[in-house]
Design a protein around this motif. Structure first.
Motif, short mmCIF file in Angstrom:
data_model
loop_
_atom_site.label_atom_id
_atom_site.label_comp_id
_atom_site.label_asym_id
_atom_site.label_seq_id
_atom_site.Cartn_x
_atom_site.Cartn_y
_atom_site.Cartn_z
N VAL A 82 26.55 0.67 6.81
CA VAL A 82 25.60 -0.27 7.39
C VAL A 82 24.23 -0.05 6.77
N ARG A 83 23.64 -1.12 6.25
CA ARG A 83 22.31 -1.02 5.64
C ARG A 83 21.23 -0.91 6.71
N ALA A 84 20.33 0.05 6.54
CA ALA A 84 19.18 0.16 7.44
C ALA A 84 18.28 -1.06 7.22
N THR A 85 17.48 -1.36 8.23
CA THR A 85 16.55 -2.48 8.16
C THR A 85 15.21 -2.02 7.62
N ASN A 86 14.62 -2.83 6.76
CA ASN A 86 13.26 -2.60 6.28
C ASN A 86 12.51 -3.92 6.43
N TRP A 87 11.44 -3.88 7.23
CA TRP A 87 10.64 -5.07 7.47
C TRP A 87 9.56 -5.22 6.40
N TYR A 88 9.09 -6.45 6.24
CA TYR A 88 7.96 -6.73 5.37
C TYR A 88 7.17 -7.87 5.98
N CYS A 89 5.90 -7.97 5.61
CA CYS A 89 5.07 -9.08 6.07
C CYS A 89 4.01 -9.37 5.02
N GLY A 90 3.46 -10.55 5.08
CA GLY A 90 2.41 -10.96 4.14
C GLY A 90 2.04 -12.40 4.36
N ALA A 110 16.62 -6.74 4.38
CA ALA A 110 15.21 -7.16 4.40
C ALA A 110 14.99 -8.12 5.57
N VAL A 111 13.95 -7.87 6.36
CA VAL A 111 13.61 -8.74 7.49
C VAL A 111 12.13 -9.10 7.39
N ASP A 112 11.86 -10.40 7.35
CA ASP A 112 10.50 -10.93 7.29
C ASP A 112 9.89 -10.86 8.69
N ALA A 113 8.80 -10.13 8.83
CA ALA A 113 8.13 -9.98 10.13
C ALA A 113 6.98 -10.97 10.31
N GLY A 114 6.73 -11.83 9.33
CA GLY A 114 5.69 -12.83 9.48
C GLY A 114 4.47 -12.58 8.62
N PRO A 115 3.30 -13.01 9.10
CA PRO A 115 2.06 -12.90 8.31
C PRO A 115 1.59 -11.45 8.20
N LEU A 116 0.62 -11.23 7.35
CA LEU A 116 0.11 -9.87 7.12
C LEU A 116 -0.38 -9.22 8.42
N SER A 117 -0.86 -10.01 9.35
CA SER A 117 -1.31 -9.45 10.62
C SER A 117 -0.16 -8.75 11.38
N ALA A 118 1.08 -9.05 11.05
CA ALA A 118 2.22 -8.36 11.67
C ALA A 118 2.29 -6.89 11.25
N ALA A 119 1.53 -6.52 10.24
CA ALA A 119 1.45 -5.09 9.86
C ALA A 119 0.93 -4.26 11.03
#
Length: 148
Positions: A82-90, A110-119
């Protein structure tokens, strides 16, 4: 001349880096978290280190990613098949697509967390990862987002 620059350095080094080179138009993946004494985020939740980096690197297409796990997971992000999840945003859609592909190429989901403010939400995951690894006594752990 690189299209993508990965920042994997101490937060305090970013100011020197910003003086030494221009990042306008470059995709910059911000990996570090700016941690204050006592293992707390330096910026809380009203801004994020990634947003600060974007301000320090004018014109850069900053995305946050690869910040919520140990280096062991970068080498092998698969647990029992099972692949671990890695989030990104921008904020830049094309930059996010490139980061998505890089995250997948490393072997993560890969999971998109939204805009850079999601950091502001992604950066505390590192603190949770550290606390969990200390509590259970191993760095050999990762996050996984489950869906129905």
């Amino acid at each position: 001349r690189a299209e993508v620059v990965v920042l994997a350095l101490p937060a305090k080094a970013v100011d020197d880096l910003a003086k030494a080179a221009t990042f306008a138009g470059k995709i910059v993946i911000d990996c570090p978290n700016n941690v204050a004494p006592g293992m707390q985020l330096a910026f809380g939740h009203t801004t994020s280190w990634a947003e600060q980096v974007a301000g320090k690197l004018p014109g850069a297409r900053v995305c946050k990613s690869f910040n919520a796990q140990g280096a062991e997971n970068l080498a092998n992000p698969v647990y029992g098949g099972v692949r671990a999840t890695n989030w990104y945003c921008g904020d830049d859609a094309a930059a996010k697509q490139a980061v998505h592909q890089l995250v997948e190429d490393v072997g993560f989901e890969a999971v998109d967390a939204g805009p850079l403010s999601a950091a502001r939400l992604l950066e505390p995951l590192m603190l949770l990862w550290i606390a969990s690894s200390r509590s259970i006594g191993t760095r050999d752990l990762a996050f996984k987002l489950l869906r129905r």
